[in-house]
Write an enzyme that holds these catalytic residues in place. Structure first.
Site, PDB file in Angstrom:
ATOM      1  N   HIS A   1      -0.463  15.337 -31.541  1.00  0.00           N
ATOM      2  CA  HIS A   1       0.727  16.197 -31.440  1.00  0.00           C
ATOM      3  C   HIS A   1       1.543  16.122 -32.731  1.00  0.00           C
ATOM      4  O   HIS A   1       2.065  17.119 -33.218  1.00  0.00           O
ATOM      5  CB  HIS A   1       1.615  15.759 -30.272  1.00  0.00           C
ATOM      6  CG  HIS A   1       1.170  16.266 -28.928  1.00  0.00           C
ATOM      7  ND1 HIS A   1       0.893  17.583 -28.677  1.00  0.00           N
ATOM      8  CD2 HIS A   1       0.979  15.613 -27.744  1.00  0.00           C
ATOM      9  CE1 HIS A   1       0.540  17.731 -27.389  1.00  0.00           C
ATOM     10  NE2 HIS A   1       0.576  16.545 -26.810  1.00  0.00           N
TER      11      HIS A   1
ATOM     12  N   HIS B   1      -4.296  11.330 -28.682  1.00  0.00           N
ATOM     13  CA  HIS B   1      -3.683  12.566 -28.188  1.00  0.00           C
ATOM     14  C   HIS B   1      -2.229  12.669 -28.689  1.00  0.00           C
ATOM     15  O   HIS B   1      -1.801  13.705 -29.187  1.00  0.00           O
ATOM     16  CB  HIS B   1      -3.742  12.566 -26.656  1.00  0.00           C
ATOM     17  CG  HIS B   1      -3.062  13.722 -25.995  1.00  0.00           C
ATOM     18  ND1 HIS B   1      -3.743  14.761 -25.419  1.00  0.00           N
ATOM     19  CD2 HIS B   1      -1.745  14.014 -25.829  1.00  0.00           C
ATOM     20  CE1 HIS B   1      -2.890  15.643 -24.927  1.00  0.00           C
ATOM     21  NE2 HIS B   1      -1.660  15.200 -25.155  1.00  0.00           N
ATOM     22  N   GLU B   2      -1.497  11.576 -28.574  1.00  0.00           N
ATOM     23  CA  GLU B   2      -0.094  11.585 -29.004  1.00  0.00           C
ATOM     24  C   GLU B   2       0.017  11.768 -30.516  1.00  0.00           C
ATOM     25  O   GLU B   2       0.840  12.547 -31.004  1.00  0.00           O
ATOM     26  CB  GLU B   2       0.595  10.286 -28.575  1.00  0.00           C
ATOM     27  CG  GLU B   2       0.712  10.114 -27.079  1.00  0.00           C
ATOM     28  CD  GLU B   2       1.340  11.324 -26.412  1.00  0.00           C
ATOM     29  OE1 GLU B   2       2.370  11.811 -26.911  1.00  0.00           O
ATOM     30  OE2 GLU B   2       0.798  11.812 -25.412  1.00  0.00           O
TER      31      GLU B   2
ATOM     32  N   GLU C   1      -1.555  21.179 -25.666  1.00  0.00           N
ATOM     33  CA  GLU C   1      -2.238  20.116 -24.918  1.00  0.00           C
ATOM     34  C   GLU C   1      -3.735  20.097 -25.209  1.00  0.00           C
ATOM     35  O   GLU C   1      -4.318  19.045 -25.454  1.00  0.00           O
ATOM     36  CB  GLU C   1      -2.001  20.303 -23.412  1.00  0.00           C
ATOM     37  CG  GLU C   1      -0.661  19.785 -22.955  1.00  0.00           C
ATOM     38  CD  GLU C   1      -0.458  18.360 -23.392  1.00  0.00           C
ATOM     39  OE1 GLU C   1      -1.024  17.466 -22.762  1.00  0.00           O
ATOM     40  OE2 GLU C   1       0.242  18.109 -24.387  1.00  0.00           O
TER      41      GLU C   1
HETATM   42 ZN   LIG Z   1       0.143  16.130 -24.873  1.00  0.00          ZN
END
Ligand SMILES: [Zn+2]
Length: 278
Positions: free
Chosen positions: A145, A141-142, A199
């Site tokens: 980004h 997830h990071e 997100e």
């Molecule tokens: Zn996030």
């Protein structure tokens, strides 16, 4: 300048939804890169690298940098498997100088700055009792980004806000770039909340990276269940992670809706490793 502003305004009207329930299983997720990208990549990566180095130095001074060799090795091992599939989402990531560090802190947080600068706080590992699959989806997830250039978009927004559009063009001329404006922007880019769209996109890309690396993408839903339990317990401060990664009610549903797109990738990754799905 007018044309430039128009382009900027257009780029602010961002992106369709990432979710497609009728998608073909196993074809991976469908996510677009961020488009408010006023600042050049090199500027964003350089100031992020500086900001990251400064944070790591500060941690080292407190003897809080990479104090747990086993956990650090675990994080780096997981990162090594996530990085190759990352190039599917951003070719540039092949030339990034990836770093993975572990900071001893009760803070429940993790991030990946533009250019592949990853940090985990020990608090997120211990408070959530993270399994390897869960570490992989959080890291994925990071990393997502960074791959989708969300940090670059946020830094660009910050520079616009702090210096105003009239001088933003001058900032682009690196000769005039204000180092303090940039480092402030890099700092804010890791402390401000991501948008809901960012997100959702990071969840989906993170799941795909984890799946392709042979980690169970179903762990994504479990991570958010754990996170929200912690946030709602009232016993302690809500996880810092939630302030930068605001949870939304439909998050787990969106994750589950997209599982059919990535589960076959996970199963294929396991098969190629000669393992059976767990
Ligand atoms: Zn996030």
């Amino acid at each position: 300048m007018k044309q430039y502003l128009l382009a900027l305004a257009l780029s602010l009207s961002v992106l369709g939804p990432a979710i497609a329930a009728d998608a073909t299983p196993g074809e991976g997720v469908d996510v677009k890169k961020s488009r408010l990208l006023l600042l050049p990549k090199s500027t964003v990566e350089n100031s992020s690298a500086q900001q990251y180095a400064q944070m790591m130095r500060a941690a080292a001074q407190k003897n809080a940098l990479n104090a747990d060799a086993a956990q650090l090795e675990r994080l780096r091992r997981i990162a090594r498997t996530l990085i190759p599939p990352a190039a599917r989402f951003n070719e540039d990531s092949k030339r990034w100088r990836w770093e993975v560090n572990l900071i001893s802190s009760r803070s429940i947080n993790a991030f990946c700055m533009p250019g592949g600068k990853i940090a985990f706080f020990s608090g997120i590992i211990s408070a959530l009792q993270l399994t390897d699959d869960e570490v992989a989806v959080i890291m994925g997830h990071e990393v997502a980004h960074a791959l989708l250039e969300h940090g670059r978009a946020r830094m660009s927004e910050q520079v616009l806000k702090s210096v105003g559009v009239s001088v933003a063009a001058a900032v682009l001329n690196l000769g005039h770039a204000s180092a303090s404006v940039l480092s402030q922007a890099a700092d804010l880019a890791v402390t401000l909340p991501f948008s809901r769209q960012h997100e959702t996109d990071a969840d989906l890309v993170g799941m795909e990276l984890a799946a392709r690396a042979g980690f169970d993408p179903r762990a994504a839903a479990e991570v958010w269940r754990k996170m929200s339990k912690l946030g709602g317990s009232g016993k302690s401060q809500p996880p810092q992670f939630l302030s930068t990664h605001p949870a939304h009610a439909s998050r787990i549903r969106d994750i589950e809706l997209n599982l059919p797109r990535v589960m076959p990738l996970y199963e294929a990754a396991l098969r190629s490793k000669g393992a059976a799905p767990r």
